[in-house]
Design a protein around this motif. Structure first.
Motif, PDB file in Angstrom:
ATOM      1  N   UNK A   1       0.851  -1.189   0.000  1.00 45.58           N
ATOM      2  CA  UNK A   1       0.000   0.000   0.000  1.00 45.58           C
ATOM      3  C   UNK A   1       0.884   1.235   0.000  1.00 45.58           C
ATOM      4  N   UNK A   2       0.305   2.355  -0.358  1.00 50.06           N
ATOM      5  CA  UNK A   2       1.060   3.607  -0.365  1.00 50.06           C
ATOM      6  C   UNK A   2       1.594   3.931   1.021  1.00 50.06           C
ATOM      7  N   UNK A   3       0.777   3.665   2.034  1.00 48.25           N
ATOM      8  CA  UNK A   3       1.164   4.006   3.406  1.00 48.25           C
ATOM      9  C   UNK A   3       2.360   3.184   3.883  1.00 48.25           C
ATOM     10  N   UNK A   4       2.510   1.944   3.399  1.00 46.12           N
ATOM     11  CA  UNK A   4       3.585   1.064   3.844  1.00 46.12           C
ATOM     12  C   UNK A   4       4.753   1.011   2.864  1.00 46.12           C
ATOM     13  N   UNK A   5       4.696   1.800   1.815  1.00 42.02           N
ATOM     14  CA  UNK A   5       5.710   1.719   0.764  1.00 42.02           C
ATOM     15  C   UNK A   5       6.970   2.495   1.106  1.00 42.02           C
ATOM     16  N   UNK A   6       8.061   2.077   0.456  1.00 44.86           N
ATOM     17  CA  UNK A   6       9.351   2.760   0.547  1.00 44.86           C
ATOM     18  C   UNK A   6       9.718   3.357  -0.809  1.00 44.86           C
ATOM     19  N   UNK A   7       9.254   2.703  -1.877  1.00 45.47           N
ATOM     20  CA  UNK A   7       9.500   3.153  -3.240  1.00 45.47           C
ATOM     21  C   UNK A   7       8.174   3.203  -3.996  1.00 45.47           C
ATOM     22  N   UNK A   8       8.192   3.876  -5.131  1.00 47.26           N
ATOM     23  CA  UNK A   8       7.067   3.759  -6.047  1.00 47.26           C
ATOM     24  C   UNK A   8       7.588   3.731  -7.481  1.00 47.26           C
ATOM     25  N   UNK A   9       6.854   3.034  -8.319  1.00 50.35           N
ATOM     26  CA  UNK A   9       7.249   2.809  -9.713  1.00 50.35           C
ATOM     27  C   UNK A   9       6.233   3.448 -10.646  1.00 50.35           C
ATOM     28  N   UNK A  10       6.734   4.242 -11.580  1.00 50.42           N
ATOM     29  CA  UNK A  10       5.890   4.862 -12.599  1.00 50.42           C
ATOM     30  C   UNK A  10       6.158   4.160 -13.917  1.00 50.42           C
ATOM     31  N   UNK A  11       5.115   3.663 -14.548  1.00 50.23           N
ATOM     32  CA  UNK A  11       5.228   2.912 -15.796  1.00 50.23           C
ATOM     33  C   UNK A  11       4.611   3.716 -16.927  1.00 50.23           C
ATOM     34  N   UNK A  12       5.385   3.927 -17.990  1.00 48.99           N
ATOM     35  CA  UNK A  12       4.877   4.571 -19.197  1.00 48.99           C
ATOM     36  C   UNK A  12       5.005   3.591 -20.350  1.00 48.99           C
ATOM     37  N   UNK A  13       4.005   3.554 -21.203  1.00 53.94           N
ATOM     38  CA  UNK A  13       4.089   2.665 -22.357  1.00 53.94           C
ATOM     39  C   UNK A  13       4.233   3.482 -23.629  1.00 53.94           C
ATOM     40  N   UNK A  14       4.963   2.932 -24.595  1.00 52.78           N
ATOM     41  CA  UNK A  14       5.130   3.616 -25.872  1.00 52.78           C
ATOM     42  C   UNK A  14       3.828   3.542 -26.652  1.00 52.78           C
ATOM     43  N   UNK A  15       3.706   4.395 -27.646  1.00 53.16           N
ATOM     44  CA  UNK A  15       2.469   4.450 -28.419  1.00 53.16           C
ATOM     45  C   UNK A  15       2.204   3.151 -29.174  1.00 53.16           C
ATOM     46  N   UNK A  16       3.268   2.388 -29.497  1.00 54.43           N
ATOM     47  CA  UNK A  16       3.059   1.121 -30.207  1.00 54.43           C
ATOM     48  C   UNK A  16       2.895  -0.058 -29.248  1.00 54.43           C
ATOM     49  N   UNK A  17       2.931   0.226 -27.941  1.00 53.49           N
ATOM     50  CA  UNK A  17       2.725  -0.785 -26.897  1.00 53.49           C
ATOM     51  C   UNK A  17       3.790  -1.882 -26.911  1.00 53.49           C
ATOM     52  N   UNK A  18       4.965  -1.567 -27.481  1.00 51.53           N
ATOM     53  CA  UNK A  18       6.022  -2.568 -27.560  1.00 51.53           C
ATOM     54  C   UNK A  18       7.138  -2.337 -26.554  1.00 51.53           C
ATOM     55  N   UNK A  19       7.094  -1.251 -25.815  1.00 46.61           N
ATOM     56  CA  UNK A  19       8.128  -0.985 -24.821  1.00 46.61           C
ATOM     57  C   UNK A  19       7.547  -0.165 -23.681  1.00 46.61           C
ATOM     58  N   UNK A  20       8.194  -0.286 -22.539  1.00 46.18           N
ATOM     59  CA  UNK A  20       7.717   0.362 -21.320  1.00 46.18           C
ATOM     60  C   UNK A  20       8.889   1.071 -20.647  1.00 46.18           C
ATOM     61  N   UNK A  21       8.717   2.339 -20.383  1.00 47.01           N
ATOM     62  CA  UNK A  21       9.719   3.095 -19.646  1.00 47.01           C
ATOM     63  C   UNK A  21       9.371   3.015 -18.168  1.00 47.01           C
ATOM     64  N   UNK A  22      10.286   2.458 -17.383  1.00 46.49           N
ATOM     65  CA  UNK A  22      10.065   2.272 -15.952  1.00 46.49           C
ATOM     66  C   UNK A  22      10.949   3.251 -15.184  1.00 46.49           C
ATOM     67  N   UNK A  23      10.341   3.987 -14.282  1.00 43.23           N
ATOM     68  CA  UNK A  23      11.082   4.902 -13.415  1.00 43.23           C
ATOM     69  C   UNK A  23      10.731   4.577 -11.969  1.00 43.23           C
ATOM     70  N   UNK A  24      11.727   4.167 -11.197  1.00 42.66           N
ATOM     71  CA  UNK A  24      11.532   3.886  -9.780  1.00 42.66           C
ATOM     72  C   UNK A  24      12.020   5.072  -8.968  1.00 42.66           C
ATOM     73  N   UNK A  25      11.268   5.412  -7.919  1.00 42.49           N
ATOM     74  CA  UNK A  25      11.596   6.557  -7.078  1.00 42.49           C
ATOM     75  C   UNK A  25      11.597   6.159  -5.606  1.00 42.49           C
TER      76      UNK A  25
END
Length: 237
Positions: free
Chosen positions: A38-62
């Motif tokens: 859960x957000x309350x118990x988290x230490x990190x969070x991950x933001x996932x973006x997908x390309x327009x062709x849905x063939x790749x994903x940009x992952x950013x961990x914070x």
């Protein structure tokens, strides 16, 4: 058993280029063990973006305090398949590690401590060795690949500066690519220069002349010891 290591020099994009309409797929909250939480118990969070062709994903961990922890691209999320360059950071913003992935292999890795000192590096290369009179191809990790001061851009500049078109070809200069094979010995010397893909006998000879003039490199290291490494250099005309 003799080893002949061949490095194919390639250029890779650091990150996948995402179109302007790339969208955030999700934000995932993670605990200290990188398990979903859960957000309350988290230490990190991950933001996932997908390309327009849905063939790749940009992952950013914070870190949950806002600092970037990791960034890289995946060609698949289930199962996870890393593709391209990944970078990790310490919380203070100092770069912690970089790994280049290709065909599901980590082909180049480097790590730093929090002071910026390199603590680990290796590079995956093709190896050809002889067993029972037959050539066998496999892969192995070099601690350090041969390195020219200034990198490959400096090699290209040296070749451009020193390459001279033969007088016989000045009026009708051929265009194409010459691939020069060579080896960097344990002292960093350029040896065994030869043509792997030629264009014209006169141009091939000039390409070999220039490559033989290259200054010394830092030798490749395998298992902590210098080793003679074979490689190729493409010359585009």
């Amino acid at each position: 058993m003799s080893l002949n290591l061949t490095i194919r020099l390639c250029l890779f994009l650091c990150f996948t280029n995402f179109c302007s309409n790339a969208q955030t797929v999700d934000t995932i909250w993670l605990n200290s063990k990188w398990e979903k939480s859960t957000k309350a118990e988290s230490v990190y969070h991950r933001v996932i973006q997908k390309s327009s062709d849905l063939k790749s994903y940009l992952i950013s961990d914070y870190y949950n305090t806002g600092e970037i922890q990791m960034r890289g691209t995946y060609s698949s999320l289930d199962p996870e398949v890393k593709d391209g360059q990944f970078t990790w950071w310490f919380k203070n913003g100092q770069k912690r590690a970089e790994t280049l992935y290709k065909d599901r292999n980590a082909i180049k890795e480097i790590k730093w401590d929090e002071t910026g000192k390199v603590t680990f590096r290796r590079e995956l290369v093709d190896i050809t060795h002889t067993e029972d009179g037959k050539k066998v191809k496999t892969k192995a990790y070099l601690d350090v690949a041969p390195e020219f001061e200034g990198g490959m851009s400096a090699v290209n500049k040296f070749i451009d500066k020193n390459f001279r078109y033969p007088a016989q070809l000045q009026e009708n200069q051929p265009h194409g690519k010459i691939i020069v094979g060579l080896a960097i010995d344990t002292n960093g010397k350029v040896i065994n220069v030869h043509i792997e893909q030629g264009l014209d006998p006169l141009l091939d000879a000039e390409a070999m002349r220039v490559v033989k003039k290259l200054p010394d490199w830092k030798p490749g290291i395998l298992n902590g010891k210098p080793i003679t490494i074979s490689m190729t250099i493409p010359i585009n005309l």
